[in-house]
Write a protein that holds these residues in place. Structure first.
Motif, short mmCIF file in Angstrom:
data_model
loop_
_atom_site.label_atom_id
_atom_site.label_comp_id
_atom_site.label_asym_id
_atom_site.label_seq_id
_atom_site.Cartn_x
_atom_site.Cartn_y
_atom_site.Cartn_z
N ARG A 9 0.83 -1.18 0.00
CA ARG A 9 0.00 0.00 0.00
C ARG A 9 0.88 1.25 0.00
N ASP A 10 0.81 2.01 -1.11
CA ASP A 10 1.52 3.27 -1.24
C ASP A 10 3.00 3.13 -0.87
N VAL A 11 3.63 2.07 -1.40
CA VAL A 11 5.02 1.75 -1.04
C VAL A 11 6.00 2.59 -1.86
N ASP A 31 0.83 0.26 -5.27
CA ASP A 31 -0.33 -0.40 -4.69
C ASP A 31 -0.50 -1.73 -5.39
N LEU A 32 -0.49 -2.82 -4.62
CA LEU A 32 -0.58 -4.16 -5.20
C LEU A 32 -1.28 -5.08 -4.21
N ARG A 220 5.70 2.20 -10.47
CA ARG A 220 4.41 1.97 -9.82
C ARG A 220 3.56 1.15 -10.78
N ILE A 221 2.53 0.51 -10.28
CA ILE A 221 1.63 -0.26 -11.13
C ILE A 221 0.65 0.70 -11.79
N ILE A 222 0.73 0.80 -13.13
CA ILE A 222 -0.14 1.74 -13.83
C ILE A 222 -1.43 1.08 -14.31
N GLU A 223 -1.41 -0.24 -14.49
CA GLU A 223 -2.62 -0.93 -14.90
C GLU A 223 -2.46 -2.43 -14.67
#
Length: 268
Positions: A9-11, A31-32, A220-223
């Protein structure tokens, strides 16, 4: 999420500068959520922080900020949580030990009884097709077989979460497909949650229930892209008409981020 097995979370992860050099921000607000029992892959441009993501999730590298958890417990410190197994791209087999002793290494260090060690090692040798090579040394094996040994050494610890950082990156395309089929067998047999880092779009598309696409650094994870494949699948899924649509979608997301990464490397 009720079925969440591991979460980030928000790492944020920032590596401090050395000798007056500026620090590097590897991850930015990741976020994952990994669902229990799923196969999740992560792709992204070179240098985007994919390996850092694994290190942070495994507890090998601390998050600068944000929250990381596994089975509802915070992941802190420099110790891999119980129930988490990690396989890296580099050949991590011990050259001076036989295949069987390589597989048994962690179990013996953990103090398991000899009978239990023997039972687990025998199972892993059979499951990974290494019975005939139990007394061989790593130097006598192909690259694909040495990687089987490394996976088997993780498998015998019975992890509930398996983290794989480009484990097949050094193998040829045909061997990677075979190893992918082996990995799917392990996933179904153990019921573990699997996170795979890969640079190969076809590998991610073939193996995964969901695929996270990372941005250029800071990553970051974009999708996330869902494949909707059946659980009973193997490399033959690549012949499915929908396979091309999945890989096309992945590349459409990744192309722009890869161009950004190249621009970063060129100093633009």
């Amino acid at each position: 999420m009720a079925d969440a097995h591991a979460e980030m979370r928000d790492v944020v992860r920032v590596y401090a500068g050395i000798d007056g050099n500026p620090g590097v921000q590897a991850l930015a607000g990741v976020d994952l959520v990994l669902r229990r029992g799923e196969f999740f892959s992560v792709i992204g441009p070179s240098g985007c922080g994919k390996s850092t993501l694994v290190d942070v999730l495994a507890g090998l590298s601390p998050a600068t900020s944000g929250q990381v958890s596994f089975e509802g417990r915070a992941v802190v410190g420099a110790v891999v949580p119980d129930g988490v197994g990690v396989v890296f791209q580099e050949d991590a087999s011990f050259a001076w030990l036989t295949v069987a002793d390589n597989i048994a290494f962690g179990l013996r260090r953990a103090g398991l009884e000899a009978a239990e060690v023997a039972r687990r090692v025998d199972y892993a040798l059979r499951f990974m097709g290494l019975v005939d090579f139990a007394k061989a040394y790593p130097a006598q094996l192909s690259g694909g077989m040495r990687q089987r040994v490394c996976i088997a050494r993780t498998l015998v610890t019975q992890p509930r979460l398996i983290l794989l950082d480009e484990p097949f990156g050094a193998l040829d395309a045909q061997t990677r497909l075979i190893m992918g089929d082996e990995l799917l067998k392990i996933w179904r047999e153990t019921g573990a949650t699997v996170l795979l880092i890969t640079h190969a779009l076809d590998e991610a598309a073939m193996l995964s229930d969901r695929i996270g696409v990372m941005s250029a650094r800071p990553g970051r994870i974009i999708e996330e892209v869902a494949t909707s494949w059946p659980r009973e699948r193997d490399s033959r899924i690549a012949a499915d008409a929908r396979f091309g649509a999945v890989t096309t979608r992945l590349w459409s997301l990744l192309r722009e981020e890869s161009l950004k990464a190249i621009g970063q490397g060129a100093g633009r």
